[in-house]
Design a protein around this motif. Structure first.
Motif, PDB file in Angstrom:
ATOM      1  N   UNK A  45       0.816  -1.217   0.000  1.00  0.00           N
ATOM      2  CA  UNK A  45       0.000   0.000   0.000  1.00  0.00           C
ATOM      3  C   UNK A  45       0.850   1.268   0.000  1.00  0.00           C
ATOM      4  N   UNK A  46       2.088   1.153   0.493  1.00  0.00           N
ATOM      5  CA  UNK A  46       2.983   2.315   0.536  1.00  0.00           C
ATOM      6  C   UNK A  46       3.920   2.369  -0.667  1.00  0.00           C
ATOM      7  N   UNK A  47       3.854   1.397  -1.543  1.00  0.00           N
ATOM      8  CA  UNK A  47       4.728   1.341  -2.708  1.00  0.00           C
ATOM      9  C   UNK A  47       4.477   2.563  -3.593  1.00  0.00           C
ATOM     10  N   UNK A  48       5.540   3.290  -3.979  1.00  0.00           N
ATOM     11  CA  UNK A  48       5.336   4.501  -4.772  1.00  0.00           C
ATOM     12  C   UNK A  48       4.731   4.241  -6.155  1.00  0.00           C
ATOM     13  N   UNK A  49       4.990   3.074  -6.710  1.00  0.00           N
ATOM     14  CA  UNK A  49       4.488   2.784  -8.051  1.00  0.00           C
ATOM     15  C   UNK A  49       3.119   2.105  -8.034  1.00  0.00           C
ATOM     16  N   UNK A  50       2.876   1.246  -7.039  1.00  0.00           N
ATOM     17  CA  UNK A  50       1.656   0.427  -7.032  1.00  0.00           C
ATOM     18  C   UNK A  50       0.732   0.684  -5.841  1.00  0.00           C
ATOM     19  N   UNK A  51       1.148   1.521  -4.927  1.00  0.00           N
ATOM     20  CA  UNK A  51       0.368   1.732  -3.711  1.00  0.00           C
ATOM     21  C   UNK A  51      -0.511   2.966  -3.774  1.00  0.00           C
ATOM     22  N   UNK A  52      -0.895   3.410  -2.591  1.00  0.00           N
ATOM     23  CA  UNK A  52      -1.730   4.605  -2.487  1.00  0.00           C
ATOM     24  C   UNK A  52      -3.045   4.437  -3.213  1.00  0.00           C
ATOM     25  N   UNK A  53      -3.405   5.448  -3.995  1.00  0.00           N
ATOM     26  CA  UNK A  53      -4.666   5.423  -4.740  1.00  0.00           C
ATOM     27  C   UNK A  53      -4.671   4.355  -5.830  1.00  0.00           C
ATOM     28  N   UNK A  54      -3.467   3.903  -6.227  1.00  0.00           N
ATOM     29  CA  UNK A  54      -3.351   2.908  -7.295  1.00  0.00           C
ATOM     30  C   UNK A  54      -3.402   1.476  -6.764  1.00  0.00           C
ATOM     31  N   UNK A  55      -3.475   1.314  -5.440  1.00  0.00           N
ATOM     32  CA  UNK A  55      -3.360  -0.032  -4.865  1.00  0.00           C
ATOM     33  C   UNK A  55      -4.466  -0.969  -5.327  1.00  0.00           C
ATOM     34  N   UNK A  56      -5.710  -0.517  -5.312  1.00  0.00           N
ATOM     35  CA  UNK A  56      -6.821  -1.395  -5.716  1.00  0.00           C
ATOM     36  C   UNK A  56      -6.653  -1.846  -7.168  1.00  0.00           C
ATOM     37  N   UNK A  57      -6.278  -0.932  -8.039  1.00  0.00           N
ATOM     38  CA  UNK A  57      -6.050  -1.297  -9.443  1.00  0.00           C
ATOM     39  C   UNK A  57      -4.851  -2.229  -9.556  1.00  0.00           C
ATOM     40  N   UNK A  58      -3.825  -1.989  -8.757  1.00  0.00           N
ATOM     41  CA  UNK A  58      -2.633  -2.840  -8.783  1.00  0.00           C
ATOM     42  C   UNK A  58      -2.959  -4.258  -8.337  1.00  0.00           C
ATOM     43  N   UNK A  59      -3.828  -4.384  -7.343  1.00  0.00           N
ATOM     44  CA  UNK A  59      -4.263  -5.714  -6.891  1.00  0.00           C
ATOM     45  C   UNK A  59      -4.975  -6.437  -8.031  1.00  0.00           C
ATOM     46  N   UNK A  60      -5.838  -5.712  -8.735  1.00  0.00           N
ATOM     47  CA  UNK A  60      -6.551  -6.313  -9.869  1.00  0.00           C
ATOM     48  C   UNK A  60      -5.566  -6.733 -10.964  1.00  0.00           C
ATOM     49  N   UNK A  61      -4.563  -5.900 -11.225  1.00  0.00           N
ATOM     50  CA  UNK A  61      -3.548  -6.254 -12.227  1.00  0.00           C
ATOM     51  C   UNK A  61      -2.742  -7.466 -11.780  1.00  0.00           C
ATOM     52  N   UNK A  62      -2.382  -7.510 -10.490  1.00  0.00           N
ATOM     53  CA  UNK A  62      -1.612  -8.651  -9.977  1.00  0.00           C
ATOM     54  C   UNK A  62      -2.414  -9.942 -10.100  1.00  0.00           C
TER      55      UNK A  62
END
Length: 163
Positions: free
Chosen positions: A75-92
């Motif tokens: 969630x703290x990852x600069x590239x995949x966290x923050x507001x992008x975390x939910x989308x990043x989870x879906x991509x993962x």
């Protein structure tokens, strides 16, 4: 006794035959009765169960804490966290599905490494790479009228706009 009867152990405790044989020799050498030897076996088995349960509980707590720290790191990852975390989870998830399907997902879950930040970032990048392409058409012409758009597309036309 010259020979001990079978010893009973609590449910869930498995004892190797060699260990029982060695214990019987020790018990006989110390002149233990069947009842005294059984008490020692029961005491040791109970102690082993307690240690095993405490160890299991400690391991479960450690795994839970590690998993929580991994999610926090995601969630703290600069590239995949923050507001992008939910989308990043879906991509993962999409990346895992594309590479190994349900079998890989189940294996990651079984091993407890599905939230590992390195794996998460890897599968999120894979999911992004495999995602459908999108085109941003922008809105540069949004403020133009129909005639202005036509004139922009065909500036050398002899046709006059409709207005």
């Amino acid at each position: 006794p010259d020979q001990y009867d079978d010893f009973s152990v609590p449910k869930g405790v498995k004892v190797e035959a060699k260990l029982i044989e060695d214990f019987a020799v020790w018990a006989k050498g110390n002149n233990l009765t069947q009842e005294q030897a059984q008490q020692v076996v029961t005491m040791q088995a109970d102690a082993i169960l307690r240690v095993s349960e405490n160890s299991k509980s400690a391991n479960e707590t450690a795994v839970k804490n590690l998993n929580n720290s991994w999610v926090k790191e995601q969630k703290e990852d600069p590239e995949f966290g923050g507001e992008k975390h939910a989308a990043s989870v879906a991509h993962a998830r999409a990346g895992v599905k594309a590479i190994g399907g349900d079998a890989l997902r189940k294996e990651l879950d079984t091993l407890g490494i599905g939230n590992n930040p390195v794996l998460f970032r890897t599968f999120a990048k894979l999911g992004v790479a495999l995602a459908d392409d999108t085109i941003d058409f922008g809105n540069a012409n949004a403020a133009l009228t129909k005639d202005q758009r036509i004139m922009r597309l065909f500036p050398n036309s002899n046709l006059q706009p409709s207005s």
